[in-house]
Design an enzyme around this catalytic site. Structure first.
Site, short mmCIF file in Angstrom:
data_model
loop_
_atom_site.label_atom_id
_atom_site.label_comp_id
_atom_site.label_asym_id
_atom_site.label_seq_id
_atom_site.Cartn_x
_atom_site.Cartn_y
_atom_site.Cartn_z
N GLY A 248 0.81 -1.22 0.00
CA GLY A 248 0.00 0.00 0.00
C GLY A 248 0.84 1.26 0.00
O GLY A 248 0.71 2.11 -0.87
N ASN A 252 8.76 6.04 4.81
CA ASN A 252 10.11 6.60 4.80
C ASN A 252 10.13 8.00 5.42
O ASN A 252 9.27 8.82 5.12
CB ASN A 252 10.62 6.70 3.37
CG ASN A 252 10.30 5.47 2.56
OD1 ASN A 252 10.76 4.40 2.90
ND2 ASN A 252 9.47 5.62 1.53
N HIS A 284 -2.12 6.47 8.37
CA HIS A 284 -1.25 5.39 8.85
C HIS A 284 0.22 5.76 8.63
O HIS A 284 1.03 5.70 9.55
CB HIS A 284 -1.61 4.10 8.12
CG HIS A 284 -0.79 2.92 8.51
ND1 HIS A 284 -1.22 2.00 9.44
CD2 HIS A 284 0.44 2.50 8.10
CE1 HIS A 284 -0.29 1.07 9.59
NE2 HIS A 284 0.73 1.34 8.79
N GLU A 285 0.56 6.12 7.41
CA GLU A 285 1.97 6.40 7.11
C GLU A 285 2.44 7.63 7.88
O GLU A 285 3.55 7.68 8.39
CB GLU A 285 2.19 6.59 5.61
CG GLU A 285 1.71 5.42 4.74
CD GLU A 285 2.16 4.05 5.18
OE1 GLU A 285 3.25 3.93 5.79
OE2 GLU A 285 1.42 3.07 4.94
N HIS A 288 3.16 6.80 11.48
CA HIS A 288 4.42 6.08 11.65
C HIS A 288 5.58 7.02 12.00
O HIS A 288 6.60 6.57 12.53
CB HIS A 288 4.79 5.34 10.36
CG HIS A 288 4.31 3.92 10.28
ND1 HIS A 288 4.44 3.02 11.32
CD2 HIS A 288 3.77 3.22 9.25
CE1 HIS A 288 3.96 1.84 10.93
NE2 HIS A 288 3.54 1.93 9.69
N GLU A 307 3.56 -1.68 13.69
CA GLU A 307 2.40 -1.85 12.81
C GLU A 307 1.08 -1.98 13.58
O GLU A 307 0.10 -1.36 13.22
CB GLU A 307 2.60 -3.03 11.85
CG GLU A 307 3.76 -2.83 10.86
CD GLU A 307 3.64 -1.56 10.01
OE1 GLU A 307 2.55 -0.95 9.96
OE2 GLU A 307 4.65 -1.17 9.40
N1 ARG Z 1 5.62 -0.30 6.66
C1 ARG Z 1 4.68 -0.27 5.58
C2 ARG Z 1 3.34 0.07 6.19
O1 ARG Z 1 2.72 -0.64 6.86
C3 ARG Z 1 4.55 -1.52 4.82
C4 ARG Z 1 5.82 -2.11 4.37
C5 ARG Z 1 5.58 -3.46 3.83
N2 ARG Z 1 6.83 -4.07 3.52
C6 ARG Z 1 6.92 -5.33 3.07
N3 ARG Z 1 8.09 -5.80 2.86
N4 ARG Z 1 5.88 -6.05 2.83
O2 ARG Z 1 2.89 1.09 6.15
ZN ZN Z 2 2.50 0.44 8.70
#
Ligand code: ARG
Ligand code: ZN
Length: 843
Positions: A248, A252, A284-285, A288, A307
């Site tokens: 999704g 970063n 969500h992002e 984080h 998560e």
């Molecule tokens: N951290 C990201 C999120 O949940 C998802 C990253 C997924 N990475 C993976 N290797 N499947 O927002």
């Molecule tokens: Zn996440």
């Protein structure tokens, strides 16, 4: 190559500073690194190993002297000084050939990265583990108009751009984007008065699809300040939309990268559900930044630390922005569909696993959604005020840390004085607890007795009892509430709770708000369920009562060939024609148990599910409902048309979902006349797509399918819908054929994960079609998994989960699936990702 949590040791060195220079070229990008290392006083082992994969080495130096590292499995090692030193390297990588979409790759002519979990090692040599945190400075050189990286902008000029991220971060949060991009700019003033520049960067042509995402971002920033006291910490926040992306979105630092389907939206091209999902993912992002970035994970076993908490936070946000009961019901539907399914099959694993082969295979519903449920249970157990205190303590105590679940629980123990050792089992033990209940009444005293039991899961045979917060309320015979919501804390395998001073036997409302992720086994009769559907004060349990009525009715139809239950039809009809009721709630109540839930329920009751019989029962019931509710559906359809200009808000989308549920019913009676009218006049995607899917289900979709493609062939995201709507609504004996035909359409490509999911993913989400006795669905999926694996192991491995329920089915289907699983496994050079998944599914 299995990694174990118990084997954790810290890295022998700390990184004080990272400087990276990228000389961009599609097939030969040069990456120059200069990394300042110091011996780590907390680490006993000074072994100097750096990860690296598919890197073409150009030069390597320590303190300026050229060295020749030893190339070992997964990286390089060399002798390191026992004082601080500088490591420098130059490597060459090939972004254009990177089809796995991990590390640095090219999507639609634009350079972009995905480093979580272990992608940075495909960019340069580095200790690619989340507990190594450092400030990064990045210089990008290339003949590209826009060049972005993490943090704040530094110098820039023709052909170069520099970036500095002052916040120490693990390599998985590194990002780089470069391309011909246009921005949708805005600003945000934080609670301490700092101005932050905000941008959403898109490919030319997509500028008109950014406004909603930007509003969602600003709302998220305000909400995190107000509810969690969290302020943004850089001068700039960038979001980039990328067409080719395995998941999704990605958080970063200061440079979130999104699958374009999770950020781009306009009323004409996106549905109400798309808008809500975008709002949640943007939040969500963004969230984080504190729960993930400022406080990160010590190792990947702790993935749920960031998560689970961040999913919990984005759900709270959506509940506040929209309707809290509706959001809760949607979340539980999704949890049961994805997480319960996983937790009750061969891929079951703890929220915090003890071991893994490929961490990418653990970005699961268990880690994310069950992880979020655990936070919700903690909050229920300690109360809102203590939760807020614990979170404050978490942020002050662990800011800048790479933390663990032990750290997280200790914060709650210290903030509340509570012993959480039993609660911790929720993190360590896989499987969905079954909670059964019986009751007793006499002399004004009402007793509820609960029993808990968790079936064995792979590698875990015995399960100790867990602490389960059970929210209950009691209703009197007239429907008045005699006991408001009370949280019972169950800690024993069997436990009774008594309530005194009652004048009559009450009707219990158990597990209000779905206070724990358990399967509640509460035998009840239609009359009681209808009573709760009419009177429960808890909206979730009202919905659950209607859901249970439908489930009982369908199970009786499938198992005993019963006719649709009149009591169910009656109770539902009373609800949907009551205009005092929230239209969103009525639309949800019109939802039916999914084919997958019916299959699992039958299986749990000792029956072998027949996918075709399940589909037929649902069709029969839908037809019966359409006939019984004809007049009401006609009225609701007219009454809930939205006259105001389209807005993707909760009120309008509720009206549309009720009206479109009515349209789906009416289509069963008029053969598609109304749906055709709606399709012809629709001015937004919600209306257009719901009409299209009704027409296809009615077997009258050919013309609309053709016109839809003509209208939208310039828009990749809409064409994804065009692929999936045809497969989702195909009858069981035509599903595989429809999907197969579409895989030969010129617009099909296995290289774009969205398109792959829209086609093969849609096939797996049509259970009667996928599990058709011919086995064509299984073979088609296996063919495409085998074709995709060498290009993109991550997306291949994820889609293998379509087979995880195989042991539920009859021996013919099991044999067909087993043969496909072995065929996949026998593919030469099958990726580690897919090998791990197939092996676990085979058990
Ligand atoms: N951290 C990201 C999120 O949940 C998802 C990253 C997924 N990475 C993976 N290797 N499947 O927002
Ligand atoms: Zn996440």
């Amino acid at each position: 190559q299995t990694v174990y949590l118990k084997d954790y040791t810290p890295f022998g060195f700390t990184v004080d500073e990272v400087e990276l220079t990228f000389r961009l070229a599609p097939s030969a990008t040069r990456v120059l690194s200069k990394i300042r290392f110091s011996p780590n006083p907390d680490a006993p082992d000074r072994h100097f190993f750096l990860h690296g994969e598919n890197l073409k080495p150009v030069s390597t130096r320590i303190d300026g002297a050229e060295i020749t590292p030893r190339h070992v499995e997964g990286g390089i090692e060399m002798d390191a000084p026992d004082t601080p030193f500088t490591f420098e390297a130059e490597v060459e990588i090939d972004p254009a050939a990177n089809t796995a979409l991990e590390g640095l790759y090219i999507s639609g002519g634009m350079y972009c990265t995905q480093c979580e979990a272990e992608g940075f090692r495909k960019i340069t040599w580095y200790p690619d583990r989340p507990d190594v945190m450092a400030p990064f400075s990045v210089r990008i050189e290339g003949d590209v108009p826009v060049m972005l990286s993490n943090g704040n902008p530094g110098a820039s000029g023709p052909g170069f751009a520099e970036w500095h991220d002052p916040w120490p971060k693990p390599a998985y949060l590194f990002a780089l984007v470069a391309g011909d991009l246009r921005n949708h700019p805005d600003t945000f003033t934080t609670m301490s008065g700092k101005t932050v520049d905000l941008n959403i960067w898109v490919r030319p042509g997509d500028e008109g699809k950014c406004a909603f995402g930007m509003e969602a971002l600003k709302k998220s920033m305000t909400w995190d300040e107000k509810v969690y006291g969290r302020e943004y910490d850089l001068d700039l926040f960038n979001i980039v939309a990328v067409d080719d992306f395995n998941m999704g979105a990605m958080e970063n630092k200061g440079l979130n990268i999104f699958n374009s389907s999770c950020v781009l939206a306009s009323p004409e091209t996106a549905t109400d559900a798309n808008f809500e999902r975008i709002e949640a993912i943007i939040a969500h992002e963004y969230f984080h930044n504190w729960t993930g970035n400022r406080i990160t994970c010590r190792d990947w076993f702790q993935l749920c630390l960031k998560e689970g908490l961040t999913v919990f936070r984005d759900s709270q946000f959506i509940a506040d922005m929209r309707s809290a009961p509706v959001k809760r019901i949607e979340d539980v539907i999704a949890l049961r569909a994805r997480q319960f399914r996983e937790d009750n099959g061969p891929l079951a694993h703890p929220v915090r696993p003890q071991s893994f082969v490929e961490i990418n295979n653990f970005y699961t519903a268990t880690v994310y959604e069950k992880g979020a449920e655990l936070i919700g249970m903690l909050k229920t157990l300690v109360g809102d005020a203590a939760y807020a205190r614990a979170l404050d303590l978490y942020f002050t105590r662990h800011d800048g840390d790479a933390a663990t679940i032990e750290d997280w629980l200790k914060v709650f123990e210290d903030a509340t004085g509570r012993d959480l050792s039993q609660f911790k089992r929720w993190y360590d033990d896989a499987g969905t607890p079954r909670l059964s209940v019986s009751d007793d009444f006499g002399d004004g005293r009402y007793t509820l007795t609960f029993r808990q039991h968790t079936p064995p899961t792979p590698g875990q045979s015995d399960k100790a009892p867990r602490v389960i917060p059970i929210a209950v309320g009691l209703l009197g015979p007239n429907g008045d509430e005699v006991l408001p919501t009370t949280v019972l804390e169950m800690t024993e395998p069997e436990q009774s709770f008594t309530f005194d001073g009652l004048t009559a036997k009450p009707v219990p409302s158990i597990l209000r708000g779905f206070s724990a992720p358990v399967i509640l086994d509460h035998a009840s009769d239609n009359a009681t369920r209808a009573f709760l559907l009419a009177h429960d004060t808890d909206p979730f349990n009202r919905w659950q009562a209607g859901h249970d009525l439908a489930l009982d009715c369908l199970i009786a139809m499938i198992r005993d060939g019963a006719a649709p239950d009149a009591g169910y039809l009656d109770a539902l009809h009373r609800l949907i024609r009551d205009d005092e009721q929230d239209p969103a709630f009525r639309a949800l109540a019109l939802g039916l148990p999914s084919q997958d839930e019916l299959a699992q329920t039958l299986h749990d009751h000792g029956h072998t599910p027949d996918p075709q019989a399940i589909w037929e029962a649902l069709e029969t019931l839908k037809q019966a409902r359409a006939q019984a509710f004809h007049d009401t559906a006609t009225r609701l359809y007219a009454q809930y048309q939205v006259d105001a200009p389209y807005a993707p808000d909760a009120t309008q989308s509720a009206a549309r979902s009720l009206a479109n549920a009515a349209m789906a019913m009416l289509t069963r009676l008029d053969g598609g006349t109304l749906a055709q009218k709606q399709f012809d006049s629709a001015d937004n995607m919600t209306q257009q797509l719901s009409a299209l899917s009704a027409l296809i289900s009615a077997g009258r979709g050919d013309d609309a399918v053709r016109r839809f493609h003509e209208q939208w062939n310039h828009d990749r995201l809409v064409i994804d819908k065009w692929f999936s709507v045809q497969i989702a609504n195909a009858p069981p004996d035509k599903t595989a054929e429809t999907a197969e035909t579409l895989t030969r359409h010129p617009d099909f490509t296995i290289r774009n994960p969205n398109r792959f999911r829209a086609t093969l993913g849609a096939l797996t989400m049509n259970p009667a079609g996928f599990h058709h006795a011919s086995g064509k669905g299984y073979a088609l999926l296996a063919d495409h998994l085998i074709a995709l694996d060498p290009l993109n192991p991550q997306t291949t491995a994820r889609m293998c989960t379509a087979f995880e329920t195989w042991r539920r089915y009859d021996s013919d289907r099991q044999a067909l699936i087993e043969a496909e699983l072995h065929r996949i496994l026998a593919t030469p050079n099958l990726s580690g990702d897919t090998t791990e998944m197939i092996t676990r599914i085979l058990g």
